[in-house]
Enzyme design. Structure first.
Site, PDB file in Angstrom:
ATOM      1  N   ARG A  62       0.843  -1.191   0.000  1.00 49.82           N
ATOM      2  CA  ARG A  62       0.000   0.000   0.000  1.00 49.82           C
ATOM      3  C   ARG A  62       0.885   1.251   0.000  1.00 49.82           C
ATOM      4  O   ARG A  62       2.021   1.224   0.472  1.00 49.82           O
ATOM      5  CB  ARG A  62      -0.916   0.020   1.232  1.00 49.82           C
ATOM      6  N   LYS A 102      -1.622  -2.695   8.068  1.00 49.99           N
ATOM      7  CA  LYS A 102      -2.785  -2.293   8.856  1.00 49.99           C
ATOM      8  C   LYS A 102      -2.780  -3.009  10.201  1.00 49.99           C
ATOM      9  O   LYS A 102      -2.412  -4.171  10.296  1.00 49.99           O
ATOM     10  CB  LYS A 102      -4.075  -2.626   8.100  1.00 49.99           C
ATOM     11  N   HIS A 110      -2.889   2.524  -5.529  1.00 48.83           N
ATOM     12  CA  HIS A 110      -3.626   1.282  -5.273  1.00 48.83           C
ATOM     13  C   HIS A 110      -3.863   0.516  -6.565  1.00 48.83           C
ATOM     14  O   HIS A 110      -4.026  -0.707  -6.554  1.00 48.83           O
ATOM     15  CB  HIS A 110      -4.955   1.588  -4.580  1.00 48.83           C
ATOM     16  N   ARG A 130      -1.079  -1.744  -7.008  1.00 45.54           N
ATOM     17  CA  ARG A 130      -1.273  -2.885  -6.093  1.00 45.54           C
ATOM     18  C   ARG A 130      -2.238  -3.892  -6.721  1.00 45.54           C
ATOM     19  O   ARG A 130      -1.979  -5.105  -6.717  1.00 45.54           O
ATOM     20  CB  ARG A 130      -1.814  -2.357  -4.759  1.00 45.54           C
ATOM     21  N   HIS A 158      -3.541  -9.152   3.331  1.00 46.92           N
ATOM     22  CA  HIS A 158      -4.980  -9.233   3.572  1.00 46.92           C
ATOM     23  C   HIS A 158      -5.260 -10.132   4.773  1.00 46.92           C
ATOM     24  O   HIS A 158      -4.708 -11.234   4.872  1.00 46.92           O
ATOM     25  CB  HIS A 158      -5.697  -9.820   2.352  1.00 46.92           C
ATOM     26  N   TYR A 187      -9.335 -10.667  -6.792  1.00 44.79           N
ATOM     27  CA  TYR A 187      -8.415 -10.612  -7.928  1.00 44.79           C
ATOM     28  C   TYR A 187      -8.567 -11.813  -8.847  1.00 44.79           C
ATOM     29  O   TYR A 187      -8.216 -11.738 -10.027  1.00 44.79           O
ATOM     30  CB  TYR A 187      -6.975 -10.500  -7.425  1.00 44.79           C
TER      31      TYR A 187
END
Length: 312
Positions: A163, A187, A258, A261, A284, A293
């Site tokens: 990110r 995150k 993004h 990404r 994730h 994806y």
């Protein structure tokens, strides 16, 4: 962490909101951007509760108020994805309020979030990504510090799929040149190790040799990527760099970081990478997020088949 002082809420509600901000920041480890987003949603909810009563309390925040708040936004045309996020914000706040004794019951338990439509993100085709990387490399041929940095920005974003916030947060010591991996803080302050390719390795070496030393000053600290004045690279600068580089590729969609990404994840899967490996690379928490994806890859496969096969 105080919320916007321009918001007009009763002092008691403002105190709860400030406490919730501290909970998000200190106990949950949320980023400043995420905290602002959550607080914006919850503040909007509490303002709705106070619309008819200036002395409203958390006792007035019931299921009817939650549904009414969401209904007003839905009627104004707010996107389903935004409604889903705001529902999540509200449920997080009411759960915290009940858990900490501020509310007797949690009305958010019965609140159902609208399902967001999963849209396919725009991505570069592999040849377009190659053109973008080549353009960035060509621009850095004269070893101008900014051009070297800009090449590294797009190479790392595409090579690793990290990110933009993770990119800007990298320190020099986060680069393991021997193993060609980055130590990334994602995150929720979750750390992961992400590999990068040889083109990115070349871009890192050139930047550390001829780029970073030219921009570094007392403001730089340990930051890997620097702005023109020597401070840590800002996310807005990174977005501008990606936009300019991709814009130079004929027919390419207008992408933000993004988008690189998304492109990296899609190209990994198209190349045969295992879905769980891609999940680990992207950081994730849920495999369901990574599975989006696969839909991108299948959709593109379908489009090629429809165009190329005589009996499509």
């Amino acid at each position: 962490m105080d919320v916007d002082p321009n918001r007009t809420l009763p002092p008691a509600l403002r105190a709860h909101l400030d406490d919730y901000a501290e909970h998000l920041r200190l106990e949950r480890g949320r980023s400043a951007h995420t905290v602002r987003a959550y607080l914006g949603d919850v503040t909007s909810l509490l303002e709705y509760v106070c619309r008819d009563r200036s002395d409203a309390t958390l006792a007035d925040l019931d299921l009817r108020a939650l549904r009414g708040w969401l209904g007003v936004q839905a009627a104004s045309g707010v996107a389903r994805t935004t409604l889903a996020r705001r529902t999540s914000s509200a449920k997080g706040f009411t759960a915290w309020a009940q858990r900490t004794g501020r509310m007797d019951v949690d009305p958010g338990v019965r609140l159902v979030a609208p399902k967001a439509h999963r849209t396919l993100p725009p991505v570069l085709r592999q040849e377009q990504a190659a053109e973008a990387m080549a353009a960035a490399e060509s621009g850095a041929a004269q070893e101008d510090p900014i051009a070297l940095r800009d090449r590294l920005i797009v190479e790392l974003l595409y090579s690793t799929g990290i990110r933009v916030g993770e990119l800007c947060g990298l320190d020099v010591d986060d680069v393991d040149g021997d193993r060609r991996v980055l130590r990334v803080l994602g995150k929720g302050n979750k750390e992961r190790v992400v590999p990068y390719g040889r083109p990115a390795e070349d871009a890192i070496d050139a930047w550390l040799r001829a780029g970073r030393p030219e921009l570094a000053n007392a403001r730089s600290g340990d930051a890997l990527l620097l702005g023109r004045r020597g401070g840590r690279l800002d996310q807005r600068q990174a977005r501008s760099v990606v936009h300019d580089v991709v814009q130079a590729v004929p027919g390419a969609p207008d992408l933000a970081p993004h988008g690189l990404r998304h492109s990296a994840a899609t190209h990994l899967l198209e190349g045969g990478a295992d879905l769980r490996v891609v999940q680990e690379v992207l950081g994730h928490s849920s495999l369901a997020t990574t599975q989006l994806y696969t839909h991108v890859s299948v959709a593109r496969l379908r489009a090629v088949h429809d165009q190329a096969h005589p009996r499509a």
